[in-house]
Design a protein around this motif. Structure first.
Motif, short mmCIF file in Angstrom:
data_model
loop_
_atom_site.label_atom_id
_atom_site.label_comp_id
_atom_site.label_asym_id
_atom_site.label_seq_id
_atom_site.Cartn_x
_atom_site.Cartn_y
_atom_site.Cartn_z
N ASP A 673 0.97 -1.22 -0.08
CA ASP A 673 -0.06 0.04 -0.03
C ASP A 673 0.91 1.27 -0.07
O ASP A 673 2.05 1.37 0.50
CB ASP A 673 -0.99 -0.07 1.33
CG ASP A 673 -1.97 1.16 1.38
OD1 ASP A 673 -2.96 0.94 0.18
OD2 ASP A 673 -1.81 2.21 2.14
N ARG A 674 0.22 2.18 -0.59
CA ARG A 674 1.02 3.65 -0.96
C ARG A 674 1.39 4.24 0.56
O ARG A 674 2.41 4.99 0.68
CB ARG A 674 0.17 4.59 -1.49
CG ARG A 674 -0.94 5.01 -0.88
CD ARG A 674 -1.64 6.09 -1.90
NE ARG A 674 -1.98 5.48 -3.08
CZ ARG A 674 -1.53 5.76 -4.40
NH1 ARG A 674 -0.37 6.74 -4.40
NH2 ARG A 674 -1.69 5.36 -5.75
N ALA A 675 0.47 3.93 1.68
CA ALA A 675 0.88 4.42 3.03
C ALA A 675 2.39 3.96 3.49
O ALA A 675 2.64 4.86 4.18
CB ALA A 675 -0.16 3.99 4.03
N PHE A 676 2.51 2.85 3.19
CA PHE A 676 3.86 2.06 3.74
C PHE A 676 5.12 2.52 2.93
O PHE A 676 6.15 2.75 3.27
CB PHE A 676 3.72 0.55 3.67
CG PHE A 676 2.53 0.01 4.54
CD1 PHE A 676 2.42 0.63 5.66
CD2 PHE A 676 1.68 -0.68 4.09
CE1 PHE A 676 1.45 0.20 6.72
CE2 PHE A 676 0.44 -1.28 4.93
CZ PHE A 676 0.47 -0.88 6.21
N VAL A 677 4.66 2.89 1.65
CA VAL A 677 5.76 3.52 0.72
C VAL A 677 6.04 4.63 1.00
O VAL A 677 7.33 4.98 1.02
CB VAL A 677 5.12 3.62 -0.81
CG1 VAL A 677 6.16 4.05 -1.65
CG2 VAL A 677 5.09 1.86 -1.43
N THR A 678 5.15 5.47 1.59
CA THR A 678 5.44 6.81 1.99
C THR A 678 6.27 7.07 3.12
O THR A 678 7.08 7.76 3.53
CB THR A 678 4.06 7.59 2.28
OG1 THR A 678 3.15 7.62 1.08
CG2 THR A 678 4.30 9.13 2.63
N GLU A 679 6.02 5.99 4.02
CA GLU A 679 6.87 5.93 5.41
C GLU A 679 8.13 5.53 5.16
O GLU A 679 8.98 5.63 6.07
CB GLU A 679 6.03 5.17 6.23
CG GLU A 679 4.53 5.53 6.98
CD GLU A 679 4.10 4.34 7.78
OE1 GLU A 679 4.50 3.41 7.94
OE2 GLU A 679 2.84 4.58 8.37
N ILE A 680 8.53 5.04 4.09
CA ILE A 680 9.92 4.42 3.99
C ILE A 680 11.04 5.47 4.26
O ILE A 680 11.91 5.28 5.01
CB ILE A 680 10.15 3.84 2.52
CG1 ILE A 680 9.38 2.54 2.19
CG2 ILE A 680 11.71 3.69 2.06
CD1 ILE A 680 9.46 1.99 0.75
N THR A 681 10.74 6.81 3.74
CA THR A 681 11.55 8.04 3.92
C THR A 681 11.31 8.85 4.89
O THR A 681 11.90 9.82 5.24
CB THR A 681 11.55 8.67 2.57
OG1 THR A 681 10.59 9.22 2.08
CG2 THR A 681 12.52 7.72 1.31
N GLY A 682 10.20 8.44 5.70
CA GLY A 682 9.74 9.37 6.71
C GLY A 682 10.27 9.05 8.14
O GLY A 682 10.04 10.00 8.88
N SER A 683 10.77 7.84 8.64
CA SER A 683 11.07 7.65 9.91
C SER A 683 12.32 6.39 9.64
O SER A 683 12.32 5.91 8.55
CB SER A 683 10.03 7.26 10.75
OG SER A 683 9.41 6.00 10.27
N ALA A 684 12.86 6.18 11.07
CA ALA A 684 14.12 5.25 10.97
C ALA A 684 13.47 4.07 10.78
O ALA A 684 13.97 2.92 10.08
CB ALA A 684 14.73 5.59 12.11
N ARG A 685 12.35 3.63 11.14
CA ARG A 685 11.61 2.32 10.93
C ARG A 685 10.52 2.52 10.04
O ARG A 685 9.77 1.38 9.80
CB ARG A 685 11.01 1.97 12.34
CG ARG A 685 11.70 1.89 13.83
CD ARG A 685 10.82 1.60 14.70
NE ARG A 685 10.22 0.32 14.83
CZ ARG A 685 9.59 0.08 15.68
NH1 ARG A 685 8.94 0.69 16.77
NH2 ARG A 685 8.78 -1.19 15.64
N GLY A 686 10.71 3.27 8.92
CA GLY A 686 9.61 3.24 7.91
C GLY A 686 9.64 2.27 7.04
O GLY A 686 8.67 1.80 6.36
#
Length: 753
Positions: A673-686
């Motif tokens: 899902d795009r929500a998890f793709v967005t988190e890839i660069t958003g946090s250390a555990r993204g």
């Protein structure tokens, strides 16, 4: 060539028996110089004229032939009736120049020309069309028939009866004042509403005709075929009021009972020394009988007057009773005898214009899971349970409130807001209902509307209460919800959108775009996802998040989904012909579409008709769909896989899938899902969830693709995690079929370079 005689089939039986005076060899009624009965046919259909004259041409009554006068419109009939004399019977078409031309002509005949003797028989060729009851009541219409039921025998009998009636009226009119009294009595009776009022009016009119003080009883003989022969009292006048709403027996009054039984047994009027009993032959095995005390015995002319009167009243009693039954059927629920939806709307309309409006609340009461109880214990038990609920609502909420049943398991309570509230109503369901010795615990969900906060009609109030009920059912069963203006705006906007969507689909405002899917290793396109778009005539786009749920709610998604599938398959075939032979096409399938009983058949037919290679077609279903009734889904996916297409789970990671079921599903690809793709660069555990999905896919032997990739950093991380495919704005936005062809050609050229 003779006119057709199909509707006048002489082989059909005719049950329209009427009672008339016995014919006496007295001086015949003068009908002008010619010794004939004159019949006027008023109809705009020439075939009706010829068919009628053909059917009646040989009719002979008291050695008199029929003479026909023809009019082909209401206007022509008006002119003829100014000069034509001694018309005995008029056969009148209801619908001519206008739908009510015949009824207007009746008014002209009776009121303007003052022709009260002529017998009028209304006919119509339109099944289901009937004149207003007021017209029949006010203008002395002798009979009413549809043309299809006027068989030759029926027409013969109807006209014969009408002529006899005309003859009797003329005789009476020539001999005494009785006719005017009968006409007056009949008119007065027909103005009375309800069978009991009509019956009481009959007694009063008989007493007036005889010049006697009112003292009598009118009864109906119930169930004579069953042998019970109960004389049910319908009306009384004078000292017999104590018998109202009772069964008349020998114990009640042997004199009256025996006189009535004698009259019923003989099927005719009986004139005693100090009483008369009158017989009214009813239909459907129901006969009526009246008893009146008299001080002086009726004369011969009085008896003849009463016979004519009884013939008219018998029809009137049947008709009024029929109207009463129709009124009950139209406004009251058959099972519970409570007001139905139609009657409730009338009550609501009246309440909305009354001073108590601001203190009034309407509540719909929906029995929870009643269908399951009905199915498990049977409809007889279910009906008994509904009656028990109706009884409790009526007895425990009080007479000041209106309790109605709208159908099925939905009741309604209307009244003062202090009583019509969730606490009072839901409390009634805390105790079980006892049905056939079995206790049944029910609960209910309420949808309420405060009339003081509402604008509109009774129909609108009911709609808004239904909206509130639906909201309550979606939020919490056994709860309640009050309607609010914002809720109404939301629902009306949904309905508006639904109609707009249907129109847009019909006018080709919807179209399919394609977003390429890219190999992260080679950055070459490997396929595309087909996406539905809606652009209005003014150039504005409607978001899929708005119209897709509406399409699912309305069921339009079935047709829309098939159209998208076929469009995408045709584009896939075109791309393969253009040289992109390994190109995949992913197509979204909604839950409503997927669960349609003919989905599998539709899929096979689409593949066959378009010639799309199944191995290059992928269907995307959401993770929430996969986890709802997974056992059923497993069987369905197995059948779909037999067509050769592949299956992907979209939005993976958002639905908390059961891994045990996931392992059993015959799927081919997981889509991050795009929500998890967005988190890839958003946090250390993204990247942890995306990495988990990639690893899970690898362990299960499933392909993985990420959606919503918008920058190069996301693409690099996904590639490093081992995700082979991705789609998103970084690579290409969704594009039309022509644009996709150009884009792929350009990509092929760059790859070759």
């Amino acid at each position: 060539m003779p006119p057709p005689v199909t509707p006048l089939d002489p082989l059909k039986d005719d049950q329209d028996d009427l009672v008339f005076l016995e014919e006496h060899p007295a001086t015949p009624v003068t009908t002008g110089a010619r010794n004939v009965w004159r019949v006027m046919i008023i109809d705009d259909d020439e075939d009706v004229h010829s068919t009628t004259t053909f059917a009646l041409g040989n009719l002979d009554m008291q050695h008199r032939q029929l003479e026909f006068v023809h009019a082909y419109s209401a206007a022509q009939a008006r002119e003829l009736l100014k000069t034509e004399k001694e018309i005995a019977v008029i056969l009148l078409d209801v619908v001519m120049e206008q739908d009510d031309a015949g009824l207007h002509l009746v008014r002209y005949i009776r009121e303007t020309l003052g022709l009260s003797d002529v017998r009028i028989i209304l006919r119509t060729g339109q099944p289901g069309y009937a004149p207003e009851i007021d017209a029949i009541r006010d203008f002395d219409i002798n009979d009413y028939k549809t043309k299809s039921e006027l068989t030759r025998i029926t027409l013969f009998t109807t006209v014969t009866s009408a002529i006899r009636s005309y003859e009797q009226i003329r005789k009476i009119n020539d001999s005494r004042r009785g006719l005017s009294q009968i006409v007056h009595a009949s008119t007065q009776l027909m103005s009375l509403h309800g069978v009991h009022n009509f019956a009481a009016g009959v007694l009063s009119q008989i007493a007036e005709l005889l010049g006697q003080d009112g003292s009598g009883i009118l009864c109906v003989l119930e169930c004579p075929e069953d042998g019970c022969r109960e004389l049910m009292v319908m009306a009384t006048i004078g000292p017999y009021h104590k018998y109202n709403n009772t069964t008349l027996s020998v114990r009640s009054d042997q004199r009256i009972h025996d006189a009535m039984e004698l009259t019923l047994a003989q099927g005719r009027n009986v004139y005693g020394p100090d009483y008369v009993t009158l017989y009214f032959a009813g239909k459907a095995s129901r006969d009526f009988v009246a008893f009146l005390d008299v001080k002086t015995a009726p004369t011969e002319i009085d008896e003849r007057l009463l016979e004519v009167f009884c013939a008219n009243v018998a029809v009137g009693l049947d008709n009024v009773e029929l109207v009463s039954h129709l009124h009950t059927a139209a406004f009251y629920d058959q099972l519970s005898k409570l007001p139905n939806r139609t009657r409730l709307i009338e009550i609501l309309d009246a309440t909305l214009t009354s001073p108590v409006r601001d203190e009034t609340t309407l509540s719909l009461v929906d029995l929870d899971h009643f269908a399951e109880t009905n199915d498990a214990l049977g409809h007889r038990f279910g009906d008994a349970l509904l009656l028990a609920v109706a009884g409790r609502l009526q007895t425990e909420l009080g007479d000041a409130l209106t309790v109605a049943r709208l159908g099925g398991d939905i009741f309604c309570v209307l009244g003062d807001s202090s009583q019509v509230n969730p606490a009072n109503i839901l409390t009634l369901f805390q105790r079980p209902f006892s049905i056939d010795g079995q206790d049944v615990q029910l609960s209910a969900t309420l949808g309420l509307v405060r009339l003081g906060e509402h604008e509109g009609s009774g129909v609108d109030v009911l709609k808004d209460a239904d909206i509130a009920l639906k909201r309550a059912k979606t939020q919490q069963r056994s709860g309640h919800y009050y309607f609010s203006r914002s809720m109404g705006v939301e629902i009306r906007e949904r309905v508006r959108m639904m109609h707009a969507l249907r129109k847009a689909f019909g006018q080709n405002e919807l179209f399919v775009v394609y977003q390429p899917q890219i190999d992260l290793e080679t950055r070459r396109p490997k396929g595309a996802e087909a996406l539905l778009r809606w652009q209005t005539p003014d150039g504005k786009f409607v978001s899929p998040d708005r119209f897709i749920p509406i399409a699912e709610y309305s069921g339009l998604i079935i047709d829309l989904g098939e159209w998208v599938l076929r469009t995408a398959c045709r584009e896939l075939v075109a791309l393969h012909k253009a040289g992109h032979s390994d190109f995949m096409m992913s197509i979204n399938v909604s839950q409503v579409q997927f669960r349609h009983p003919y989905f599998l058949e539709m899929l096979r037919k689409a593949l066959e008709d378009t010639g799309a290679p199944p191995e290059f077609v992928e269907l995307e279903i959401t993770e929430s769909m996969a986890m709802e009734e997974p056992d059923l889904l497993i069987k369905m996916l197995a059948q779909i896989k037999q067509t050769g297409v592949s299956i992907a789970i979209d939005d993976f990671g958002t639905g908390f899938s059961s891994l045990s079921y996931l392992q059993r599903l015959q799927i081919d690809r997981l889509k991050i899902d795009r929500a998890f793709v967005t988190e890839i660069t958003g946090s250390a555990r993204g990247s942890s969830i995306a990495e988990m999905v990639v690893q899970l896919g690898r362990n299960l032997g499933l392909a993985v693709i990420a959606e919503g990739v918008e920058d190069e950093r996301q693409a690099q991380i996904l590639h490093a995690l081992g995700c082979p495919l991705a789609q998103g704005f970084l690579f290409a936005r969704p594009m039309t079929a022509d644009a996709l062809n150009g884009w792929l050609s350009n990509e092929a050229l760059q790859g070759a370079a």
